[in-house]
Design a protein around this motif. Structure first.
Motif, PDB file in Angstrom:
ATOM      1  N   UNK A   8      19.494  12.778   7.565  1.00  0.00           N
ATOM      2  CA  UNK A   8      18.243  13.485   7.326  1.00  0.00           C
ATOM      3  C   UNK A   8      17.418  12.760   6.272  1.00  0.00           C
ATOM      4  N   UNK A   9      18.085  12.268   5.217  1.00  0.00           N
ATOM      5  CA  UNK A   9      17.393  11.536   4.163  1.00  0.00           C
ATOM      6  C   UNK A   9      16.749  10.274   4.745  1.00  0.00           C
ATOM      7  N   UNK A  10      17.483   9.540   5.589  1.00  0.00           N
ATOM      8  CA  UNK A  10      16.938   8.347   6.233  1.00  0.00           C
ATOM      9  C   UNK A  10      15.712   8.693   7.064  1.00  0.00           C
ATOM     10  N   UNK A  11      15.766   9.780   7.788  1.00  0.00           N
ATOM     11  CA  UNK A  11      14.625  10.194   8.619  1.00  0.00           C
ATOM     12  C   UNK A  11      13.406  10.486   7.749  1.00  0.00           C
ATOM     13  N   UNK A  12      13.607  11.183   6.656  1.00  0.00           N
ATOM     14  CA  UNK A  12      12.485  11.517   5.772  1.00  0.00           C
ATOM     15  C   UNK A  12      11.898  10.262   5.134  1.00  0.00           C
ATOM     16  N   UNK A  13      12.775   9.374   4.663  1.00  0.00           N
ATOM     17  CA  UNK A  13      12.301   8.120   4.083  1.00  0.00           C
ATOM     18  C   UNK A  13      11.533   7.312   5.119  1.00  0.00           C
ATOM     19  N   UNK A  18       6.471   5.119   7.477  1.00  0.00           N
ATOM     20  CA  UNK A  18       5.566   5.083   8.635  1.00  0.00           C
ATOM     21  C   UNK A  18       4.216   5.676   8.248  1.00  0.00           C
ATOM     22  N   UNK A  19       4.236   6.708   7.398  1.00  0.00           N
ATOM     23  CA  UNK A  19       3.001   7.344   6.946  1.00  0.00           C
ATOM     24  C   UNK A  19       2.249   6.558   5.889  1.00  0.00           C
ATOM     25  N   UNK A  20       2.820   5.439   5.417  1.00  0.00           N
ATOM     26  CA  UNK A  20       2.121   4.585   4.454  1.00  0.00           C
ATOM     27  C   UNK A  20       2.345   4.959   2.999  1.00  0.00           C
ATOM     28  N   UNK A  21       3.344   5.764   2.701  1.00  0.00           N
ATOM     29  CA  UNK A  21       3.649   6.179   1.331  1.00  0.00           C
ATOM     30  C   UNK A  21       4.336   5.028   0.598  1.00  0.00           C
ATOM     31  N   UNK A  22       3.560   4.295  -0.226  1.00  0.00           N
ATOM     32  CA  UNK A  22       4.089   3.117  -0.921  1.00  0.00           C
ATOM     33  C   UNK A  22       5.185   3.473  -1.923  1.00  0.00           C
ATOM     34  N   UNK A  23       5.144   4.668  -2.503  1.00  0.00           N
ATOM     35  CA  UNK A  23       6.131   5.032  -3.519  1.00  0.00           C
ATOM     36  C   UNK A  23       7.546   5.104  -2.951  1.00  0.00           C
ATOM     37  N   UNK A  24       7.658   5.311  -1.658  1.00  0.00           N
ATOM     38  CA  UNK A  24       8.983   5.430  -1.051  1.00  0.00           C
ATOM     39  C   UNK A  24       9.747   4.102  -1.114  1.00  0.00           C
ATOM     40  N   UNK A  25       9.030   2.984  -1.136  1.00  0.00           N
ATOM     41  CA  UNK A  25       9.726   1.693  -1.214  1.00  0.00           C
ATOM     42  C   UNK A  25      10.539   1.592  -2.499  1.00  0.00           C
ATOM     43  N   UNK A  26      10.006   2.098  -3.599  1.00  0.00           N
ATOM     44  CA  UNK A  26      10.739   2.093  -4.855  1.00  0.00           C
ATOM     45  C   UNK A  26      12.008   2.920  -4.756  1.00  0.00           C
ATOM     46  N   UNK A  27      11.908   4.060  -4.105  1.00  0.00           N
ATOM     47  CA  UNK A  27      13.080   4.914  -3.924  1.00  0.00           C
ATOM     48  C   UNK A  27      14.144   4.206  -3.076  1.00  0.00           C
ATOM     49  N   UNK A  60       9.878  -6.591   5.251  1.00  0.00           N
ATOM     50  CA  UNK A  60      10.037  -6.407   6.697  1.00  0.00           C
ATOM     51  C   UNK A  60      10.009  -4.932   7.053  1.00  0.00           C
ATOM     52  N   UNK A  61      10.733  -4.127   6.297  1.00  0.00           N
ATOM     53  CA  UNK A  61      10.759  -2.684   6.574  1.00  0.00           C
ATOM     54  C   UNK A  61       9.376  -2.083   6.369  1.00  0.00           C
ATOM     55  N   UNK A  62       8.691  -2.494   5.315  1.00  0.00           N
ATOM     56  CA  UNK A  62       7.362  -1.947   5.042  1.00  0.00           C
ATOM     57  C   UNK A  62       6.371  -2.353   6.147  1.00  0.00           C
TER      58      UNK A  62
END
Length: 186
Positions: A8-13, A18-27, A60-62
């Motif tokens: 579930x955590x992977x899906x949310x991340x 996909x939604x463009x939330x740059x802060x998630x890359x830090x997490x 690559x992921x981003x």
């Protein structure tokens, strides 16, 4: 099998990337960066190369988040697989370079045709003009790397940039050039 919370955590991340939330890359980096870096160091035995590979994996992921499918596996496994492949590719390339396996350069035995020379010169002029139109930061790294024959590490030293930044700018500059030249059908 992954724990349900991890899936579930992977899906949310994934949705946030996909939604463009740059802060998630830090997490994601905080959670998986040491794993990716450690894997790259073990394969390459070079901390600097491992740092580059780690950065490339997260870029690559981003840039292509839809390549990851949470239904097929965990984000941890997917990123580790990318890191391992890049590290192995690097080691193989270094082995080929050291062994001189690239061999002599092939030379076209045909003499140049005047029409081809004109087309090549026109194409080269269009490429130079596209490079000239790049933003200053991208233009500098492209000129040093491709016209100056420098590696991304040499470009970084010369411009006083972190190596990862120089590498990213070269990649972005090439992508921008490719888009520009494709529009001009070069």
């Amino acid at each position: 099998m992954e724990a349900p919370d991890t899936v579930m955590d992977d899906r949310l991340l994934h949705q946030r990337v996909v939604g463009g939330d740059e802060s998630v890359l830090g997490e994601i980096y905080d959670r998986l960066g040491a794993l990716i870096f450690g894997l790259a160091v073990r394969v390459t035995r070079d901390r600097t190369v491992a740092e580059d590979i780690t950065q490339e994996v997260f870029i690559t992921f981003w840039e292509r988040p839809l390549a990851f499918d949470p239904d097929r596996g965990s984000l941890r496994s997917w990123l580790a697989t990318i890191a391992h492949r890049r590290a192995v590719d690097h080691v193989r390339a270094e082995e080929r370079r050291k062994a001189g396996a690239l061999g002599p350069k092939l030379v076209d035995p045909r003499p140049p045709v005047p029409e081809e020379q004109v087309l090549d010169a026109d194409e080269a002029a269009r490429v130079r003009e596209a490079v000239r139109r790049l933003p200053e930061g991208l233009r500098q790294v492209i000129e040093l790397a491709y016209y100056g024959g420098r590696t991304y590490r040499q470009v970084a030293r010369e411009l006083g940039l972190p190596e990862g930044t120089a590498k990213s700018r070269i990649r972005l500059g090439l992508r921008t050039l490719a888009d520009s030249l494709a529009d001009e059908e070069v």
